[in-house]
Design a protein around this motif. Structure first.
Motif, PDB file in Angstrom:
ATOM      1  N   THR A  98     -75.078  66.787 -49.015  1.00 44.51           N
ATOM      2  CA  THR A  98     -74.284  68.000 -48.882  1.00 44.51           C
ATOM      3  C   THR A  98     -72.850  67.645 -48.517  1.00 44.51           C
ATOM      4  O   THR A  98     -72.605  67.012 -47.489  1.00 44.51           O
ATOM      5  CB  THR A  98     -74.875  68.902 -47.782  1.00 44.51           C
ATOM      6  OG1 THR A  98     -76.252  69.139 -48.075  1.00 44.51           O
ATOM      7  CG2 THR A  98     -74.130  70.230 -47.726  1.00 44.51           C
ATOM      8  N   GLN A  99     -71.918  68.048 -49.353  1.00 39.23           N
ATOM      9  CA  GLN A  99     -70.495  67.751 -49.133  1.00 39.23           C
ATOM     10  C   GLN A  99     -70.274  66.255 -48.881  1.00 39.23           C
ATOM     11  O   GLN A  99     -69.397  65.862 -48.126  1.00 39.23           O
ATOM     12  CB  GLN A  99     -69.947  68.574 -47.971  1.00 39.23           C
ATOM     13  CG  GLN A  99     -69.942  70.073 -48.247  1.00 39.23           C
ATOM     14  CD  GLN A  99     -69.377  70.891 -47.117  1.00 39.23           C
ATOM     15  OE1 GLN A  99     -69.436  70.502 -45.949  1.00 39.23           O
ATOM     16  NE2 GLN A  99     -68.827  72.045 -47.442  1.00 39.23           N
ATOM     17  N   ARG A 112     -76.939  76.872 -52.007  1.00 34.01           N
ATOM     18  CA  ARG A 112     -76.609  76.937 -53.434  1.00 34.01           C
ATOM     19  C   ARG A 112     -77.339  75.878 -54.245  1.00 34.01           C
ATOM     20  O   ARG A 112     -77.557  76.047 -55.444  1.00 34.01           O
ATOM     21  CB  ARG A 112     -75.094  76.770 -53.629  1.00 34.01           C
ATOM     22  CG  ARG A 112     -74.283  77.974 -53.192  1.00 34.01           C
ATOM     23  CD  ARG A 112     -72.902  77.956 -53.825  1.00 34.01           C
ATOM     24  NE  ARG A 112     -72.129  76.778 -53.468  1.00 34.01           N
ATOM     25  CZ  ARG A 112     -71.315  76.718 -52.406  1.00 34.01           C
ATOM     26  NH1 ARG A 112     -71.193  77.771 -51.606  1.00 34.01           N
ATOM     27  NH2 ARG A 112     -70.646  75.631 -52.153  1.00 34.01           N
ATOM     28  N   THR A 113     -77.720  74.768 -53.614  1.00 38.02           N
ATOM     29  CA  THR A 113     -78.360  73.663 -54.340  1.00 38.02           C
ATOM     30  C   THR A 113     -79.864  73.574 -54.053  1.00 38.02           C
ATOM     31  O   THR A 113     -80.517  72.620 -54.478  1.00 38.02           O
ATOM     32  CB  THR A 113     -77.684  72.328 -53.969  1.00 38.02           C
ATOM     33  OG1 THR A 113     -77.724  72.146 -52.548  1.00 38.02           O
ATOM     34  CG2 THR A 113     -76.234  72.317 -54.427  1.00 38.02           C
ATOM     35  N   SER A 120     -80.582  67.135 -55.143  1.00 34.02           N
ATOM     36  CA  SER A 120     -79.325  67.786 -54.735  1.00 34.02           C
ATOM     37  C   SER A 120     -78.347  66.821 -54.092  1.00 34.02           C
ATOM     38  O   SER A 120     -77.183  67.175 -53.872  1.00 34.02           O
ATOM     39  CB  SER A 120     -79.627  68.939 -53.771  1.00 34.02           C
ATOM     40  OG  SER A 120     -80.351  69.953 -54.425  1.00 34.02           O
ATOM     41  N   ASP A 146     -70.715  77.029 -43.445  1.00 32.60           N
ATOM     42  CA  ASP A 146     -70.274  76.528 -44.753  1.00 32.60           C
ATOM     43  C   ASP A 146     -71.247  75.475 -45.284  1.00 32.60           C
ATOM     44  O   ASP A 146     -71.581  75.468 -46.479  1.00 32.60           O
ATOM     45  CB  ASP A 146     -68.866  75.930 -44.649  1.00 32.60           C
ATOM     46  CG  ASP A 146     -67.793  76.978 -44.407  1.00 32.60           C
ATOM     47  OD1 ASP A 146     -68.071  78.171 -44.644  1.00 32.60           O
ATOM     48  OD2 ASP A 146     -66.686  76.607 -43.967  1.00 32.60           O
ATOM     49  N   ILE A 147     -71.706  74.571 -44.410  1.00 31.05           N
ATOM     50  CA  ILE A 147     -72.677  73.555 -44.829  1.00 31.05           C
ATOM     51  C   ILE A 147     -73.972  74.218 -45.291  1.00 31.05           C
ATOM     52  O   ILE A 147     -74.539  73.857 -46.325  1.00 31.05           O
ATOM     53  CB  ILE A 147     -72.948  72.559 -43.679  1.00 31.05           C
ATOM     54  CG1 ILE A 147     -71.699  71.711 -43.402  1.00 31.05           C
ATOM     55  CG2 ILE A 147     -74.137  71.655 -44.016  1.00 31.05           C
ATOM     56  CD1 ILE A 147     -71.827  70.804 -42.200  1.00 31.05           C
ATOM     57  N   SER A 174     -74.290  77.126 -46.508  1.00 28.63           N
ATOM     58  CA  SER A 174     -74.018  77.795 -47.775  1.00 28.63           C
ATOM     59  C   SER A 174     -74.115  76.824 -48.951  1.00 28.63           C
ATOM     60  O   SER A 174     -74.672  77.153 -49.999  1.00 28.63           O
ATOM     61  CB  SER A 174     -72.636  78.448 -47.739  1.00 28.63           C
ATOM     62  OG  SER A 174     -72.348  79.095 -48.959  1.00 28.63           O
ATOM     63  N   VAL A 175     -73.593  75.612 -48.767  1.00 29.04           N
ATOM     64  CA  VAL A 175     -73.671  74.598 -49.818  1.00 29.04           C
ATOM     65  C   VAL A 175     -75.121  74.191 -50.062  1.00 29.04           C
ATOM     66  O   VAL A 175     -75.572  74.065 -51.207  1.00 29.04           O
ATOM     67  CB  VAL A 175     -72.819  73.364 -49.459  1.00 29.04           C
ATOM     68  CG1 VAL A 175     -73.008  72.257 -50.485  1.00 29.04           C
ATOM     69  CG2 VAL A 175     -71.342  73.744 -49.371  1.00 29.04           C
ATOM     70  N   HIS A 189     -84.746  71.977 -50.127  1.00 29.04           N
ATOM     71  CA  HIS A 189     -83.541  71.298 -50.606  1.00 29.04           C
ATOM     72  C   HIS A 189     -84.003  69.980 -51.239  1.00 29.04           C
ATOM     73  O   HIS A 189     -84.387  69.048 -50.535  1.00 29.04           O
ATOM     74  CB  HIS A 189     -82.588  71.033 -49.439  1.00 29.04           C
ATOM     75  CG  HIS A 189     -81.237  70.602 -49.874  1.00 29.04           C
ATOM     76  ND1 HIS A 189     -80.585  69.512 -49.345  1.00 29.04           N
ATOM     77  CD2 HIS A 189     -80.392  71.128 -50.793  1.00 29.04           C
ATOM     78  CE1 HIS A 189     -79.403  69.378 -49.909  1.00 29.04           C
ATOM     79  NE2 HIS A 189     -79.254  70.343 -50.791  1.00 29.04           N
TER      80      HIS A 189
END
Length: 296
Positions: free
Chosen positions: A218-219, A275-276, A215, A268-269, A271-272, A211
Motif C-alpha cells: 500500500t503506497q 480500493r485494491t 495488490s 487515506d491508507i 482508502s487505498v 487484501h
C-alpha cells in the motif's frame, strides 16, 4: 509535547469512562454521586467527560470511596489519575493496563461506534475460541490452563460489541490474504476459523474484505496492522471523543496516535487498501475455498 492542549487525553478519557460506568453500575445519578462525594455536579461531569485540565487525586479518591471501589482497584485508579496530570504523556501504555478493568484499548473499543481495521492475522473480535486459544497459548507459554481459560473467555466476551442486538459497533475489517495461509493451531482450527469469518461477515454491521497478495504494498509501504477508532457524534452533531489510531504492541507497549493529521493519514491508507481489496462476495468465496483446502 509542551502544553496541556497538546498532551494526550487518553488517561483522562479512560479515568472518566471508568468512573462514569461505575457510577451508573451503582444506580446513582450524577447529582446524587456529586452530593455524596462532596463535589459539584459540573466538576464530576467534567471528570467523567475528560474535560478537566488537572485531575485532583483527593477528588478521585473521594469518588472511589463513594462508589465502594475496592482498595486495590482504587490504587490503580489513582495511578491512572496521576498519569492524567502529566503534560508530556507518551502515547505508549503498559503495566497499568494489563488488568482487564484498566486495559486502555478494551475500554476504547467498547466505547467506539466504528472500527476500521487492517490486520494480518484474524483480530480478536472475530476469532473462534480455538483460534484464540492457539494464539494466546503460543504467546503465554508458561501460563497454567486456568489462566489461559480466563484470557480466552475475556477475548470472547469482547466480541459482544459487534454481535449484540442493540446498537452494535460497526466494524470494517481489511484482512490481508496472508491470514488465510498462516496456520494458527492446526488445519482443523484454521478451517473452522475461516468458515466463521465467512458467516459472521454477513452481519449488517460488519464489512470484511480480503487484501490479496496481488495488490502489493500500500503506497509502497509495509505499514503493518492498525485500527482507526471513531466514537461518533452526539445529538448536536459534535464528536463524542476525538478519533484515534491504535497499534498493538506485540510484546511492547501499545501505541496510539490522536493527532488529526495522523488519523487522516491512516484513513487515506485504509482508502487505498479498500480500493485494491476484493469485494465482500469475492472475499466470502475465497474464505470458503481456503477453508476447504484445510480439510482436503
Amino acid at each position: 509535547m509542551t502544553s496541556e492542549d497538546d498532551s494526550s487525553t487518553l488517561p483522562r478519557r479512560q479515568l472518566g469512562r471508568f468512573l462514569r460506568e461505575t457510577r451508573e453500575g451503582q444506580g446513582l445519578s450524577i447529582d446524587q454521586a456529586a452530593r455524596l462525594a462532596e463535589l459539584s455536579k459540573s466538576g464530576l461531569h467534567r471528570i467523567e467527560t475528560a474535560q478537566v485540565a488537572k485531575v485532583k487525586i483527593r477528588e478521585i479518591r473521594a469518588v472511589c470511596q463513594t462508589y465502594g471501589v475496592p482498595e486495590d482497584e482504587t490504587e490503580r485508579v489513582l495511578k491512572l489519575a496521576e498519569q492524567a496530570q502529566v503534560k508530556s504523556w507518551h502515547t505508549a501504555f503498559n503495566g497499568l493496563y494489563s488488568d482487564s478493568t484498566f486495559n486502555m484499548y478494551i475500554g476504547l473499543e467498547a466505547a467506539a461506534r466504528q472500527l476500521i481495521a487492517y490486520h494480518e492475522i484474524v483480530p480478536g473480535l472475530l476469532q473462534t475460541a480455538d483460534y484464540a486459544r492457539a494464539l494466546i497459548s503460543s504467546f503465554y507459554r508458561d501460563s497454567d490452563p486456568e489462566d489461559l481459560d480466563r484470557r480466552v473467555e475475556l477475548r470472547l466476551k469482547r466480541q459482544a460489541v459487534i454481535t449484540r442486538r442493540s446498537d452494535p459497533v460497526n466494524l470494517e475489517l481489511l484482512l490481508h490474504e496472508s491470514a488465510l495461509h498462516r496456520v494458527v493451531g492446526s488445519p482443523r482450527i484454521m478451517a473452522a476459523q475461516l468458515r466463521h469469518l465467512a458467516e459472521i461477515s454477513k452481519l449488517p454491521n460488519i464489512s470484511l474484505r480480503i487484501h490479496p497478495f496481488a495488490s502489493g504494498c500500500t503506497q509502497g509501504l509495509l505499514h503493518g496492522p492498525f485500527v482507526i477508532l471513531d466514537f461518533g457524534t452526539d445529538a448536536r452533531g459534535r464528536q463524542v471523543e476525538p478519533p484515534l489510531v491504535y497499534f498493538e504492541g506485540a510484546g511492547k507497549p501499545d501505541l496510539y496516535q490522536e493527532n488529526a493529521d495522523d488519523v487522516r493519514r491512516y484513513h487515506d491508507i485504509a482508502s487505498v487498501i479498500r480500493r485494491t481489496a476484493l469485494d465482500e462476495t469475492q472475499t466470502r468465496d475465497l474464505l470458503r475455498r481456503a477453508a476447504r483446502s484445510y480439510t482436503a
